[in-house]
Design a protein around this motif. Structure first.
Motif, mmCIF file in Angstrom:
data_model
loop_
_atom_site.group_PDB
_atom_site.id
_atom_site.type_symbol
_atom_site.label_atom_id
_atom_site.label_comp_id
_atom_site.label_asym_id
_atom_site.label_seq_id
_atom_site.Cartn_x
_atom_site.Cartn_y
_atom_site.Cartn_z
ATOM 1 N N LYS A 34 0.839 -1.207 0.000
ATOM 2 C CA LYS A 34 0.000 0.000 0.000
ATOM 3 C C LYS A 34 0.870 1.250 0.000
ATOM 4 C CE LYS A 34 -3.457 0.243 3.103
ATOM 5 N NZ LYS A 34 -4.166 -0.033 4.383
ATOM 6 N N SER A 35 0.463 2.297 -0.715
ATOM 7 C CA SER A 35 1.263 3.527 -0.665
ATOM 8 C C SER A 35 0.843 4.423 0.485
ATOM 9 C CB SER A 35 1.207 4.291 -1.979
ATOM 10 O OG SER A 35 0.005 4.119 -2.628
ATOM 11 N N CYS A 36 -0.218 4.091 1.167
ATOM 12 C CA CYS A 36 -0.784 4.994 2.171
ATOM 13 C C CYS A 36 -1.196 4.191 3.406
ATOM 14 C CB CYS A 36 -2.001 5.637 1.509
ATOM 15 S SG CYS A 36 -2.424 7.208 2.082
ATOM 16 N N GLU A 37 -0.488 4.395 4.496
ATOM 17 C CA GLU A 37 -0.806 3.638 5.725
ATOM 18 C C GLU A 37 -1.502 4.527 6.756
ATOM 19 O OE1 GLU A 37 -0.603 0.510 6.192
ATOM 20 O OE2 GLU A 37 0.840 -0.238 4.701
ATOM 21 N N VAL A 38 -2.007 5.672 6.298
ATOM 22 C CA VAL A 38 -2.627 6.631 7.213
ATOM 23 C C VAL A 38 -3.916 6.047 7.806
ATOM 24 C CG1 VAL A 38 -3.578 8.970 7.378
ATOM 25 C CG2 VAL A 38 -1.794 8.462 5.674
ATOM 26 N N LEU A 66 -7.576 2.586 -5.834
ATOM 27 C CA LEU A 66 -7.221 3.668 -4.912
ATOM 28 C C LEU A 66 -7.548 3.265 -3.470
ATOM 29 C CD1 LEU A 66 -5.940 6.405 -5.419
ATOM 30 C CD2 LEU A 66 -8.225 7.398 -5.545
ATOM 31 N N ASN A 67 -8.703 2.642 -3.275
ATOM 32 C CA ASN A 67 -9.078 2.153 -1.942
ATOM 33 C C ASN A 67 -8.045 1.149 -1.438
ATOM 34 O OD1 ASN A 67 -11.411 3.699 -1.831
ATOM 35 N ND2 ASN A 67 -12.727 2.083 -2.600
ATOM 36 N N ALA A 68 -7.600 0.272 -2.329
ATOM 37 C CA ALA A 68 -6.615 -0.744 -1.926
ATOM 38 C C ALA A 68 -5.296 -0.089 -1.523
ATOM 39 C CB ALA A 68 -6.403 -1.736 -3.066
ATOM 40 N N GLU A 69 -4.977 1.054 -2.133
ATOM 41 C CA GLU A 69 -3.748 1.769 -1.756
ATOM 42 C C GLU A 69 -3.889 2.458 -0.399
ATOM 43 O OE1 GLU A 69 -0.895 1.554 -3.309
ATOM 44 O OE2 GLU A 69 -1.683 0.502 -5.059
ATOM 45 N N GLY A 70 -5.111 2.465 0.145
ATOM 46 C CA GLY A 70 -5.325 3.087 1.451
ATOM 47 C C GLY A 70 -5.942 4.472 1.372
ATOM 48 N N VAL A 71 -6.464 4.831 0.206
ATOM 49 C CA VAL A 71 -7.107 6.145 0.047
ATOM 50 C C VAL A 71 -8.610 5.948 -0.100
ATOM 51 C CG1 VAL A 71 -7.304 8.220 -1.375
ATOM 52 C CG2 VAL A 71 -5.080 7.130 -1.070
ATOM 53 N N PRO A 72 -9.401 6.415 0.876
ATOM 54 C CA PRO A 72 -10.850 6.275 0.738
ATOM 55 C C PRO A 72 -11.365 7.166 -0.387
ATOM 56 C CG PRO A 72 -10.293 7.429 2.782
ATOM 57 C CD PRO A 72 -9.000 7.113 2.108
ATOM 58 N N ALA A 73 -12.050 6.555 -1.338
ATOM 59 C CA ALA A 73 -12.593 7.303 -2.474
ATOM 60 C C ALA A 73 -13.876 6.617 -2.898
ATOM 61 C CB ALA A 73 -11.600 7.307 -3.633
ATOM 62 N N TRP A 82 -14.673 10.862 -5.983
ATOM 63 C CA TRP A 82 -14.680 11.806 -4.861
ATOM 64 C C TRP A 82 -13.791 11.316 -3.732
ATOM 65 C CZ3 TRP A 82 -20.586 12.437 -3.589
ATOM 66 C CH2 TRP A 82 -21.234 13.170 -4.590
ATOM 67 N N LEU A 83 -13.024 12.242 -3.181
ATOM 68 C CA LEU A 83 -12.412 12.019 -1.875
ATOM 69 C C LEU A 83 -13.302 12.753 -0.863
ATOM 70 C CD1 LEU A 83 -8.675 12.813 -2.755
ATOM 71 C CD2 LEU A 83 -9.913 10.643 -3.026
ATOM 72 N N PHE A 84 -13.440 12.187 0.314
ATOM 73 C CA PHE A 84 -14.363 12.717 1.320
ATOM 74 C C PHE A 84 -13.637 13.698 2.243
ATOM 75 C CE2 PHE A 84 -17.077 11.815 5.203
ATOM 76 C CZ PHE A 84 -18.203 12.442 4.703
ATOM 77 N N HIS A 85 -14.387 14.661 2.807
ATOM 78 C CA HIS A 85 -13.741 15.769 3.529
ATOM 79 C C HIS A 85 -12.890 15.348 4.728
ATOM 80 C CE1 HIS A 85 -16.478 16.021 7.088
ATOM 81 N NE2 HIS A 85 -17.382 15.538 6.253
ATOM 82 N N THR A 86 -13.191 14.214 5.341
ATOM 83 C CA THR A 86 -12.423 13.815 6.528
ATOM 84 C C THR A 86 -10.963 13.548 6.181
ATOM 85 O OG1 THR A 86 -13.180 11.577 6.173
ATOM 86 C CG2 THR A 86 -14.333 12.863 7.821
ATOM 87 N N LEU A 87 -10.748 13.115 4.946
ATOM 88 C CA LEU A 87 -9.378 12.879 4.487
ATOM 89 C C LEU A 87 -8.548 14.174 4.571
ATOM 90 C CD1 LEU A 87 -8.642 10.780 1.345
ATOM 91 C CD2 LEU A 87 -7.802 13.103 1.416
ATOM 92 N N ALA A 127 0.102 13.219 4.982
ATOM 93 C CA ALA A 127 -0.887 12.283 4.423
ATOM 94 C C ALA A 127 -1.332 12.734 3.031
ATOM 95 C CB ALA A 127 -2.073 12.152 5.365
ATOM 96 N N MET A 128 -1.329 14.052 2.794
ATOM 97 C CA MET A 128 -1.730 14.562 1.477
ATOM 98 C C MET A 128 -0.706 14.127 0.419
ATOM 99 S SD MET A 128 -4.538 15.956 2.256
ATOM 100 C CE MET A 128 -4.664 14.976 3.754
ATOM 101 N N HIS A 129 0.565 14.141 0.815
ATOM 102 C CA HIS A 129 1.593 13.685 -0.126
ATOM 103 C C HIS A 129 1.421 12.199 -0.421
ATOM 104 C CE1 HIS A 129 3.488 17.566 -0.127
ATOM 105 N NE2 HIS A 129 3.559 17.562 1.189
ATOM 106 N N ASP A 130 1.003 11.433 0.597
ATOM 107 C CA ASP A 130 0.718 10.006 0.378
ATOM 108 C C ASP A 130 -0.434 9.825 -0.605
ATOM 109 O OD1 ASP A 130 2.691 9.528 2.188
ATOM 110 O OD2 ASP A 130 1.398 8.725 3.772
ATOM 111 N N VAL A 131 -1.455 10.675 -0.472
ATOM 112 C CA VAL A 131 -2.596 10.575 -1.386
ATOM 113 C C VAL A 131 -2.130 10.842 -2.818
ATOM 114 C CG1 VAL A 131 -4.804 11.625 -2.070
ATOM 115 C CG2 VAL A 131 -4.332 11.180 0.353
#
Ligand SMILES: *Cc1c(COP(=O)(O)O)cnc(C)c1O
Length: 404
Positions: free
Chosen positions: A12-16, A318-325, A372-377, A384-388
């Motif tokens: 995963k590229s994002c472990e946040v 994208l979800n699998a990378e750890g980014v909720p979308a 869409w990315l959701f506002h909580t992100l 974390a933004m750089h991870d996204v």
């Protein structure tokens, strides 16, 4: 295998661990308990305080709270005297309430297309949709972006129409320094649980017009009037009141809204800068007139043809990378059953428009290609933004591995 997509077994590229929503702490806990113990559960100082503070926060003179954003929209249109035979221009890329509120007062929603760079109402198409029956234009500040209120306001002035802002994604938003929802004749916000400030259910109407505010208040409170006898009902109203419990939560939430808005905005800028560099996707254009952007949703458009993937596979990767979308709205409103199902159409009285003939090409395309990315992100930290950005870049660069 190190660089393989997570969906195909790579790392995963994002472990946040993303902030969860809704957010609360002792402020809500104590405020709720205080209402409970007071026995005053209804129309008391919490509602009054929230109405006053939220109106001030958005730069409006008057406000009337409501049980939901949907209810707020309906009582707004009713207060403007909009009803059977009238038309209200709305965008097709929004939550159903924007259009169903129009139908609930017996009027006809007329769809104007959106613009590709901001997903908000296209003023030129709105102008084309004006008829002698048009009474109002109700743009949506989609995702926290702000519809072109200069152009739409001028259009409304020219044709003597009411500009009603559906600001249900725009808490804290500012257009040329002034709060959204306070720029049109009336503005409506929602505090449903997914929104940037939340009380499970709730809404508010803003206006600078004292007479309109009194009518909205009356309609929201069973047709009573301020100062009138309790069982005196002077107009057709409904019960759209907010409770003290909800207002107590909202007062607590409002203490965080400014800081949250600034954080989402700062993080949003980092995303904008990073994502703008990536070929095959498109994000919203900056508009200098938007002096503060609320960021409820962060939409990303995909060049699906160039990438050779479906939006659904892209979202899964994208979800699998750890980014909720998510996919967001997948159909223009006019294609939903409420507009085109024969039994619904037969049940409609006074709404003659044949929605099967509607076609808004920009909206159709955006319903097809947008994520869409959701506002909580956007409430996570800057790293974390750089991870996204890295996750999106990775999925784009490996898009050929997503086929089939
Ligand atoms: C949420 C929302 C509404 C309605 O608000 P509720 O409080 O859920 O009734 C209206 N318009 C838009 C654009 C929304 O997102």
């Amino acid at each position: 295998m190190k660089h393989a997509l997570a969906i195909n077994g790579g790392a995963k590229s994002c472990e946040v661990s993303w902030p969860s929503w809704p957010m609360w702490d002792d402020l809500e806990r104590q405020a709720l308990n205080a209402v409970l113990e007071s026995g005053k559960w209804w129309y008391g100082e919490n509602v009054q305080r929230f109405e006053r503070d939220f109106a001030a926060f958005q730069d409006a003179r008057y406000s009337v709270s409501a049980s939901s954003g949907t209810a707020a929209q309906e009582i707004t249109l009713a207060a403007l005297g909009i009803g059977p035979g009238d038309e209200v221009i709305v965008p097709p890329y929004t939550f159903i309430a924007t259009a169903s509120a129009v139908m609930r007062v017996g009027a006809t929603p007329v769809f104007a297309d959106i613009l590709p760079h901001n997903m908000c109402m296209d003023p030129a198409d709105a102008a084309r949709k004006i008829t002698p029956h048009t009474r109002a234009i109700m743009p949506v500040h989609l995702g926290g972006y702000i519809a072109d209120l200069d152009a739409l306001g001028a259009l409304c002035n020219e044709h003597h129409l009411a500009l009603v802002e559906d600001a249900c994604h725009s808490w804290g938003g500012k257009w040329k320094g002034k709060g959204t929802g306070a720029i049109g004749r009336m503005g409506v916000f929602s505090f449903q649980v997914s929104k940037n400030i939340a009380s499970a259910e709730g809404g508010i109407v803003l206006t600078d017009d004292a007479d309109l505010a009194e009518i909205v208040r009356s309609i929201s409170n069973c047709g009573r009037t301020t100062g009138g006898a309790w069982y005196d009902h002077v107009r057709i109203g409904t019960n759209a009141r907010l409770t003290e419990f909800q207002a107590a939560i909202l007062n607590a939430q409002l203490t965080r809204l400014e800081a949250h808005t600034l954080r989402r905005e700062a993080n949003g800028r980092v995303l904008n800068e990073g994502l703008r560099q990536i070929p095959g996707i498109m994000i919203g254009q900056e508009d200098p007139r938007i002096t503060r952007r609320a960021y409820h949703l962060y939409p990303i458009r995909l060049d699906l043809e160039k990438l050779g993937v479906t939006r659904e596979r892209f979202v899964a990767a994208l979800n699998a990378e750890g980014v909720p979308a998510s996919n967001g709205y997948t159909r223009p409103l006019y294609k939903l059953g409420v507009f085109v199902n024969p039994p619904e159409v037969a049940n409609r009285r006074g709404i003659e428009h044949d929605y099967t003939q509607d076609y808004c090409p920009v909206c159709e395309q955006i319903c097809h290609d947008t994520v869409w990315l959701f506002h909580t992100l956007l409430l996570a930290d800057i790293e974390a933004m750089h991870d996204v950005v890295s996750a999106v870049r990775k999925v784009i660069e490996h898009a050929d591995e997503l086929q089939g």
